[in-house]
Design a protein around this motif. Structure first.
Motif, PDB file in Angstrom:
ATOM      1  N   ARG A   9     -56.500  30.797  53.450  1.00 35.76           N
ATOM      2  CA  ARG A   9     -55.835  29.853  52.549  1.00 35.76           C
ATOM      3  C   ARG A   9     -56.891  29.196  51.659  1.00 35.76           C
ATOM      4  O   ARG A   9     -58.053  29.059  52.050  1.00 35.76           O
ATOM      5  N   ALA A  10     -56.471  28.769  50.489  1.00 34.46           N
ATOM      6  CA  ALA A  10     -57.349  28.017  49.591  1.00 34.46           C
ATOM      7  C   ALA A  10     -57.024  26.539  49.732  1.00 34.46           C
ATOM      8  O   ALA A  10     -55.875  26.124  49.536  1.00 34.46           O
ATOM      9  N   LEU A  11     -58.016  25.734  50.118  1.00 32.14           N
ATOM     10  CA  LEU A  11     -57.844  24.295  50.271  1.00 32.14           C
ATOM     11  C   LEU A  11     -58.622  23.616  49.150  1.00 32.14           C
ATOM     12  O   LEU A  11     -59.850  23.685  49.096  1.00 32.14           O
ATOM     13  N   TYR A  12     -57.901  22.978  48.230  1.00 25.21           N
ATOM     14  CA  TYR A  12     -58.527  22.345  47.073  1.00 25.21           C
ATOM     15  C   TYR A  12     -58.808  20.874  47.394  1.00 25.21           C
ATOM     16  O   TYR A  12     -57.882  20.110  47.685  1.00 25.21           O
ATOM     17  N   GLY A  14     -60.067  17.024  46.540  1.00 24.40           N
ATOM     18  CA  GLY A  14     -60.214  16.051  45.463  1.00 24.40           C
ATOM     19  C   GLY A  14     -59.035  16.023  44.510  1.00 24.40           C
ATOM     20  O   GLY A  14     -58.360  17.019  44.270  1.00 24.40           O
ATOM     21  N   ARG A  15     -58.782  14.854  43.917  1.00 25.56           N
ATOM     22  CA  ARG A  15     -57.650  14.671  43.008  1.00 25.56           C
ATOM     23  C   ARG A  15     -57.861  15.366  41.663  1.00 25.56           C
ATOM     24  O   ARG A  15     -56.921  15.755  41.005  1.00 25.56           O
ATOM     25  N   LYS A  16     -59.115  15.507  41.237  1.00 25.28           N
ATOM     26  CA  LYS A  16     -59.401  16.061  39.918  1.00 25.28           C
ATOM     27  C   LYS A  16     -59.755  17.544  39.982  1.00 25.28           C
ATOM     28  O   LYS A  16     -60.257  18.105  39.012  1.00 25.28           O
ATOM     29  N   ASN A  17     -59.503  18.167  41.088  1.00 28.29           N
ATOM     30  CA  ASN A  17     -59.802  19.589  41.238  1.00 28.29           C
ATOM     31  C   ASN A  17     -58.920  20.402  40.288  1.00 28.29           C
ATOM     32  O   ASN A  17     -57.702  20.218  40.239  1.00 28.29           O
ATOM     33  N   VAL A  18     -59.520  21.286  39.512  1.00 28.64           N
ATOM     34  CA  VAL A  18     -58.761  22.067  38.526  1.00 28.64           C
ATOM     35  C   VAL A  18     -57.966  23.201  39.169  1.00 28.64           C
ATOM     36  O   VAL A  18     -57.161  23.856  38.502  1.00 28.64           O
ATOM     37  N   ARG A  19     -58.199  23.453  40.452  1.00 26.66           N
ATOM     38  CA  ARG A  19     -57.414  24.420  41.220  1.00 26.66           C
ATOM     39  C   ARG A  19     -57.407  25.830  40.599  1.00 26.66           C
ATOM     40  O   ARG A  19     -56.359  26.379  40.281  1.00 26.66           O
ATOM     41  N   HIS A  20     -58.577  26.381  40.411  1.00 25.32           N
ATOM     42  CA  HIS A  20     -58.666  27.757  39.952  1.00 25.32           C
ATOM     43  C   HIS A  20     -58.092  28.681  41.029  1.00 25.32           C
ATOM     44  O   HIS A  20     -58.181  28.397  42.226  1.00 25.32           O
ATOM     45  N   TRP A  21     -57.516  29.783  40.602  1.00 21.88           N
ATOM     46  CA  TRP A  21     -57.000  30.751  41.554  1.00 21.88           C
ATOM     47  C   TRP A  21     -58.147  31.359  42.354  1.00 21.88           C
ATOM     48  O   TRP A  21     -59.192  31.696  41.812  1.00 21.88           O
ATOM     49  N   CYS A  22     -57.942  31.498  43.668  1.00 16.21           N
ATOM     50  CA  CYS A  22     -58.940  32.130  44.531  1.00 16.21           C
ATOM     51  C   CYS A  22     -58.422  33.497  44.963  1.00 16.21           C
ATOM     52  O   CYS A  22     -57.241  33.645  45.288  1.00 16.21           O
ATOM     53  N   ARG A  23     -59.307  34.447  44.962  1.00 15.07           N
ATOM     54  CA  ARG A  23     -58.920  35.804  45.323  1.00 15.07           C
ATOM     55  C   ARG A  23     -59.752  36.312  46.490  1.00 15.07           C
ATOM     56  O   ARG A  23     -60.911  35.939  46.646  1.00 15.07           O
ATOM     57  N   LEU A  24     -59.147  37.134  47.300  1.00 20.14           N
ATOM     58  CA  LEU A  24     -59.844  37.882  48.335  1.00 20.14           C
ATOM     59  C   LEU A  24     -59.686  39.348  47.976  1.00 20.14           C
ATOM     60  O   LEU A  24     -58.621  39.929  48.166  1.00 20.14           O
ATOM     61  N   GLY A  25     -60.745  39.919  47.386  1.00 20.67           N
ATOM     62  CA  GLY A  25     -60.603  41.240  46.815  1.00 20.67           C
ATOM     63  C   GLY A  25     -59.702  41.145  45.595  1.00 20.67           C
ATOM     64  O   GLY A  25     -59.931  40.346  44.690  1.00 20.67           O
ATOM     65  N   GLU A  34     -53.499  21.304  53.835  1.00 24.45           N
ATOM     66  CA  GLU A  34     -54.259  20.960  55.038  1.00 24.45           C
ATOM     67  C   GLU A  34     -54.465  22.214  55.869  1.00 24.45           C
ATOM     68  O   GLU A  34     -53.625  23.109  55.881  1.00 24.45           O
ATOM     69  N   GLU A  35     -55.585  22.281  56.543  1.00 26.37           N
ATOM     70  CA  GLU A  35     -55.903  23.428  57.383  1.00 26.37           C
ATOM     71  C   GLU A  35     -56.730  22.959  58.577  1.00 26.37           C
ATOM     72  O   GLU A  35     -57.420  21.940  58.506  1.00 26.37           O
ATOM     73  N   LYS A  36     -56.653  23.726  59.666  1.00 25.77           N
ATOM     74  CA  LYS A  36     -57.487  23.465  60.830  1.00 25.77           C
ATOM     75  C   LYS A  36     -58.709  24.369  60.803  1.00 25.77           C
ATOM     76  O   LYS A  36     -58.602  25.557  60.494  1.00 25.77           O
ATOM     77  N   ASP A  37     -59.860  23.794  61.092  1.00 22.93           N
ATOM     78  CA  ASP A  37     -61.091  24.568  61.183  1.00 22.93           C
ATOM     79  C   ASP A  37     -61.760  24.214  62.503  1.00 22.93           C
ATOM     80  O   ASP A  37     -62.144  23.057  62.728  1.00 22.93           O
ATOM     81  N   LEU A  38     -61.860  25.194  63.395  1.00 20.50           N
ATOM     82  CA  LEU A  38     -62.404  24.971  64.738  1.00 20.50           C
ATOM     83  C   LEU A  38     -61.689  23.821  65.442  1.00 20.50           C
ATOM     84  O   LEU A  38     -62.304  23.002  66.126  1.00 20.50           O
ATOM     85  N   GLY A  39     -60.378  23.747  65.245  1.00 19.40           N
ATOM     86  CA  GLY A  39     -59.572  22.748  65.928  1.00 19.40           C
ATOM     87  C   GLY A  39     -59.498  21.402  65.244  1.00 19.40           C
ATOM     88  O   GLY A  39     -58.817  20.496  65.736  1.00 19.40           O
ATOM     89  N   VAL A  40     -60.168  21.229  64.112  1.00 17.90           N
ATOM     90  CA  VAL A  40     -60.180  19.945  63.406  1.00 17.90           C
ATOM     91  C   VAL A  40     -59.327  20.069  62.148  1.00 17.90           C
ATOM     92  O   VAL A  40     -59.557  20.955  61.316  1.00 17.90           O
ATOM     93  N   LEU A  41     -58.341  19.186  62.006  1.00 19.97           N
ATOM     94  CA  LEU A  41     -57.447  19.209  60.851  1.00 19.97           C
ATOM     95  C   LEU A  41     -58.119  18.523  59.661  1.00 19.97           C
ATOM     96  O   LEU A  41     -58.588  17.391  59.762  1.00 19.97           O
ATOM     97  N   VAL A  42     -58.184  19.228  58.539  1.00 20.54           N
ATOM     98  CA  VAL A  42     -58.772  18.694  57.309  1.00 20.54           C
ATOM     99  C   VAL A  42     -57.739  18.822  56.206  1.00 20.54           C
ATOM    100  O   VAL A  42     -57.142  19.889  56.032  1.00 20.54           O
TER     101      VAL A  42
END
Length: 237
Positions: A9-12, A14-25, A34-42
């Motif tokens: 997933r792409a987690l952007y 900051g409020r002023k993030n321009v949110r460019h599209w992210c690609r995988l391949g 929001e996403e969990k990383d090693l059990g910690v919610l960010v």
């Protein structure tokens, strides 16, 4: 190395993030707030309030299970169970998600308040007296203690030139007696001030020299506990 696109997933931030599209391949990644990383919610705003709420809820659930399944309320029985099963939930990776707001700090502290009040003979004592009887620090005091212990571990592990450094040590020609002062950077954002590598530098620099220059981790811990009088707590907190 192959990656599973469905688990990315792409987690952007900051409020002023321009949110460019992210690609995988050639595939676009879905965005997430929001996403969990090693059990910690960010979350995208780096606010740890939701993380604090989840941690407190899980810790209260474990404490409730202990209360229902253990008949004894003596400190000799109940305190080790709390220390082994409940408190680790409140402190897992807390250097990353330390509470930013007073309401979140109190939410976590309320779990330990409840645990100490469940112990036999302490029900009617104020919280601070219960802590003294049990030989415990409040969670609010344990967090800066844990921060400082982790800084000591990192600094005593040494730096490698080919790795990014978490901290910048003050150059030797600018030190005044203490050989382990850290550079303190200032940021206008309150969110950035709460980052571990920023908030901990003033606390570390406020330690007595004999504490910062302890020869071993165990010596550092004992000297740190001895130094953390009420006067010094006021500085570190």
């Amino acid at each position: 190395m192959r990656f599973n696109k469905d688990k990315r997933r792409a987690l952007y931030l900051g409020r002023k993030n321009v949110r460019h599209w992210c690609r995988l391949g050639g595939d676009l990644l879905e965005s997430s707030s929001e996403e969990k990383d090693l059990g910690v919610l960010v979350d995208s705003q780096l606010s740890m309030s939701q993380r604090c709420a989840l941690v407190a809820k899980k810790a209260k659930g474990i404490l409730g299970c202990i209360g229902k399944s253990v008949a004894s309320r003596s400190g000799e029985v109940f305190l080790p169970l709390y220390s082994a099963l409940v408190r680790p939930q409140l402190e897992y990776c807390v250097q990353l998600w330390a509470p930013q707001f007073k309401r979140d700090t109190e939410l976590l502290e309320r779990v330990q308040r409840r645990a100490t009040k469940m112990m036999e003979g302490l029900e009617h004592l104020p919280y601070e007296e219960r802590l003294r009887e049990l030989g415990l620090f409040s969670l609010e005091k344990r967090r800066p203690r844990g921060d400082l212990i982790n800084v000591d571990k990192y600094l005593k592990g040494g730096f490698k030139e080919d790795e990014a450094r978490l901290f910048s040590v003050v150059p030797s020609d600018r030190r005044r007696g203490d050989g382990h002062k850290l550079e303190h950077r200032k940021f206008p954002s309150n969110m950035r001030k709460n980052f571990f590598t920023v908030r901990v530098t003033e606390r570390w620099n406020g330690l007595p020299r004999e504490g910062a220059e302890s020869p071993s981790l165990e010596t550092f811990k004992s000297r740190l506990d001895a130094a953390l009088s009420d006067v010094l707590w006021a500085i570190l907190l």
